[in-house]
Structure formats: C-alpha cells, structure tokens
Design a protein around this motif. Sequence first.
Motif, PDB file in Angstrom:
ATOM      1  N   ALA A 230       0.825  -1.210   0.000  1.00  0.00           N
ATOM      2  CA  ALA A 230       0.000   0.000   0.000  1.00  0.00           C
ATOM      3  C   ALA A 230       0.861   1.263   0.000  1.00  0.00           C
ATOM      4  CB  ALA A 230      -0.927  -0.012   1.209  1.00  0.00           C
ATOM      5  N   VAL A 231       1.969   1.227   0.731  1.00  0.00           N
ATOM      6  CA  VAL A 231       2.865   2.383   0.768  1.00  0.00           C
ATOM      7  C   VAL A 231       3.521   2.577  -0.591  1.00  0.00           C
ATOM      8  CG1 VAL A 231       4.886   3.394   1.890  1.00  0.00           C
ATOM      9  CG2 VAL A 231       3.238   2.059   3.224  1.00  0.00           C
ATOM     10  N   ARG A 232       3.910   1.483  -1.237  1.00  0.00           N
ATOM     11  CA  ARG A 232       4.512   1.594  -2.563  1.00  0.00           C
ATOM     12  C   ARG A 232       3.511   2.134  -3.571  1.00  0.00           C
ATOM     13  NH1 ARG A 232       6.319  -3.545  -0.999  1.00  0.00           N
ATOM     14  NH2 ARG A 232       5.124  -4.632  -2.613  1.00  0.00           N
ATOM     15  N   LEU A 233       2.264   1.714  -3.471  1.00  0.00           N
ATOM     16  CA  LEU A 233       1.234   2.259  -4.363  1.00  0.00           C
ATOM     17  C   LEU A 233       1.064   3.763  -4.149  1.00  0.00           C
ATOM     18  CD1 LEU A 233      -1.487  -0.541  -4.196  1.00  0.00           C
ATOM     19  CD2 LEU A 233      -0.097   0.088  -6.179  1.00  0.00           C
ATOM     20  N   GLY A 234       1.055   4.194  -2.877  1.00  0.00           N
ATOM     21  CA  GLY A 234       0.962   5.620  -2.609  1.00  0.00           C
ATOM     22  C   GLY A 234       2.122   6.393  -3.204  1.00  0.00           C
ATOM     23  N   GLY A 235       3.331   5.809  -3.157  1.00  0.00           N
ATOM     24  CA  GLY A 235       4.478   6.461  -3.770  1.00  0.00           C
ATOM     25  C   GLY A 235       4.331   6.597  -5.273  1.00  0.00           C
ATOM     26  N   LEU A 236       3.773   5.572  -5.927  1.00  0.00           N
ATOM     27  CA  LEU A 236       3.558   5.644  -7.379  1.00  0.00           C
ATOM     28  C   LEU A 236       2.589   6.765  -7.738  1.00  0.00           C
ATOM     29  CD1 LEU A 236       3.316   1.851  -8.324  1.00  0.00           C
ATOM     30  CD2 LEU A 236       5.197   3.429  -8.818  1.00  0.00           C
TER      31      LEU A 236
END
Length: 514
Positions: A230-236
């Motif tokens: 979820a954190v990686r998706l937010g970064g994208l």
Amino acid sequence: MALLIMAAGLAGAGLAVGSLSIRKQATWCAALVLLGSFYAGTWLNTADHSPVGDAIILVLAGVLSAVGTALGFAAGQHLATPRPSIEKSQQSEDGPPRWPWLLSDIGILSAALVVAIVGIAALIAMLHIAGAAPAPERSKLQIDALKYGLGIFAAAGALAALLLALRRQRLSEHSHTLELRRQQHVESSAEQTRQLELHRQQHSENDATERRITELYTKAVEQLGHAEAAVRLGGLYALERLAQNTLSQRQTIVNVLCAYLRMPYAPPELLDSTNFTDSLEPAAASDLTGVTGNVRQPHQELQVRLTAQRILQAHLTRPFDNDPDGEALEPDPSTTFWPKIDLDLAGATLVDWNLWYGEVGACSFSRATFVGSTEFMGTTFSDTAWFDGASFLGDASFDDATFLGIARFDKALFSKKARFGRALFAGAAGFDGNAVFTEVRFLDEVDFEGADFQKVGRFDHALFTGQANFRHTKHHYPPSFKQSSVSLGTPRHDAWPIPLRVEPDGVVGCLVQE
C-alpha cells in the motif's frame, strides 16, 4: 539731432569696445577715446556752444561711453563663457536655474541704468534746449523737459520691475518642473522597488516550489522501497501527480518508474509453471528464479507493478482526437498525455503490457520479458526501438505500429502469435531505419500482412515454427532471409514476400531464395 547721433554713436562704440575687450582687444579702447574726442571736438568747434553746454556735452559723452562699455563688457563675458555640454546641462537641471543674461542681476541693473541714463541725458538736453528758447516759451518747455525726462527715468524702475516679474515667473515654472521631475523620480523609484520586490518574491516562490518538489519526490521514492504494498502504491500515485503538474520532472519520474519495473521479478503464476523457465533464455530464467526469496508478497508486488505499467500506459497514449500525422503535441499540464518521453525497460518483466496508439521517443525493451499478451497496436516509435533479446511469452501485436527510427528484434523470442500487420518501418534522419529480425524465433504464427518496410527488412537466421504471412507487404529494398528456417512438423501454407523454397533438413527446412 546731433545730440542723438552722438549718444547713439558713443553708446554703440562703448558696447563694441566692452564686448571685444574681453578678448584682450585693447586697441578698441583707444578707438572709443578717439571717437569721444571727435564728438566733443566737433561740438566745441561749433559757433553755438556755451560753457554750460560744453559741460553737459562732456558729461553726457563720458556717461554714454561708460555705460556702453559696461554693457558691452557684461555681454562679452556672457558670450565668452563656455556653453555646458548636454550631459552637464542635464546634470544641472535639478540645480539653480540658468537665467538669460537680461534676467540676471547685472542684466536687470544694466537695463535699468541705461534707461535711467537716457532719461537723465534727455532731461539735460531738453533743459538746455528750453534754456535757449525765447522767454515766452521757456517755462513751458522746461516743464515738458522735466515731465518727459523724469518719465523716462521712472521707466527704468518699471523696466526693472517687469524683468523681475518675468524672472519670478521663470523661477516658478522651473520649480514646478523640478517638482514634477521629483514626483516622477519618486514614482520611478517606487516602481523599481516594486519590481525588485516582485522579483524577490517570485524567486522565493520558485525556491519554495523547488524545495517542495524535491521533498515530494524524495518522499515518494522512499515509499517505493517500503515493504508494504500500500505504501509503494501511494508512492507511485504521488510521483504521477508530481509529473503531471511539473513538466521538468516528467522524464525523471518516468525513469524512476522504469527503474522500478527493471527490478528482478517473476509473476506468481509463472513461478509455479514447470514449463516457464524452459521457454526462456538461460540468463532470463536465472534472473527470475533468483527472486523467489523476496520478502515481498508476489501477488501484492504484481499489483504494484501493474499500477506502474498503467501509469506509463495512461500517459503515453495519444488523445483520441489527435491526428498522429498532424502537428506534434507539446507538454501541457492540462492534458494527461506526456509527449516526448523516452523509456528504458531493458531487462524488465512486464505483465499484460497494453499500449494502444501510444507515442514514445527512444525506447529500449532489450532482454525484456513480456508475460501474457503484449499490445503495441498503433503505437508510434519516434526514435530507436530496441527489442533485441526480448521474450514474448504470449501473443504480441504490433499491428499499425510505426517505427520512425531503427527497429531491432534480433534474437527475440515470440512464443505465440506475432502480428505486425500494416506496420510501418520507416527510416529517420540519423538512423539507417533497418528492421532487424535476425535470429528471431517465431514459435507460433507470425503475421506481417500489409507491413511497409521502407528500409531493408532482415530476417537472417530466423526460425518460423508456425505459419508466416507476408501477404501484401511493401519492400522498398529486397528483404533478407539468409539461413532462415521453418518447422516441418505441420503442413505449411506460408506467404513469403520473395520467391523462397524449402529444402528439408530433418525436422526443419532451410529457406532458399529461388
């Protein structure tokens, strides 16, 4: 009449001598003395002169000569004074006003003195004339002489008052001009200060914006390395918003997304497949099998990578109302299309890649692995397109694609159907434009129907396992099929662009040009 002639002559001579004496012409002073002596001698030699008249004439001659000389000297000084240059005059505009000579103190005094002397001379002359008149008219003439002489003398004061009033008016105008200039200077200084403040404020805002962009970029990139999906998706998504609003950061952010997709990865369903690694090159198989120990959940990581792919695909797809042959689009924050973007996905693992009617600059998919279906339908490759060593594990479609630069597919693997229908392989300035398919393995049907090869199409050492369709292809240069071969395991109904025959050699047949 003789008195008037003498007065005019002596005054004019004095004026001339005064003007020239400033230039060291001393001989003119002697000329004035001689002229005065001439007038005096002429008068003294007349039969009508008297002691009183002689005295009057001598005084009058001396006064007129002195006044004329004084006026001439003042005028000579004025004429001999160097005129200031334009720069100096502009520098002194804000200082005390420079009066004309007549409005200066000496000019006003000289003018009033001349008129007063003329009045006195006229009074003396008229009194002398009245004294020589018959007794009955003497009193009346003396009264007239006093009236006119004193009137001329009084005119000197009036003239001085008039000149002073004129100078006062000039002074008032000069003061008004200075005030206007002062106000203009104040306004100009205020405007310069305002512009400087705006520039400083804009510079501060730009610095703040750059810092904010740097902070957002850094934070988003850090999120891509987080263990939670979820954190990686937010970064994208944070990087996507930043690239959409900041034109100068688009290519950099695309490079970050490409770098993320280039990280070693294998989809979970492929890791469970026993036949998956058998269909890959040895290097590609070792890369993928070496990441099974990744602490990230494969299914979650797949969603993150699909999101990164969709971001690229969404912003590299041309608007539907844009003519690909029309004017090139420029970067604009108000549109979601990102033109003039380069891609570096060499060695990446891409799942269900779908770029319909996209537009990219220079792109590299060398040694990339395309899992699932691959779509480049209608995509324009405006620069070099490298697919050398790429593995297409599903159907691959390049229908209606346009390759404006060199297109290299050498040593590529097409495990299933490969379609290049109506594709255009065109050369571009600075590139040879060749379409290279050397050592390509087409393990299923390959379709080039209607493709246009404007440069040489090379299929040397290629393997065609399935049917090969080259119907209606256009070749501006003869294509090359040196040492290419076909599989003889199934009946073949190939359509080649040039006359070729198959010479059987075991389970394969070599293509030989007739």
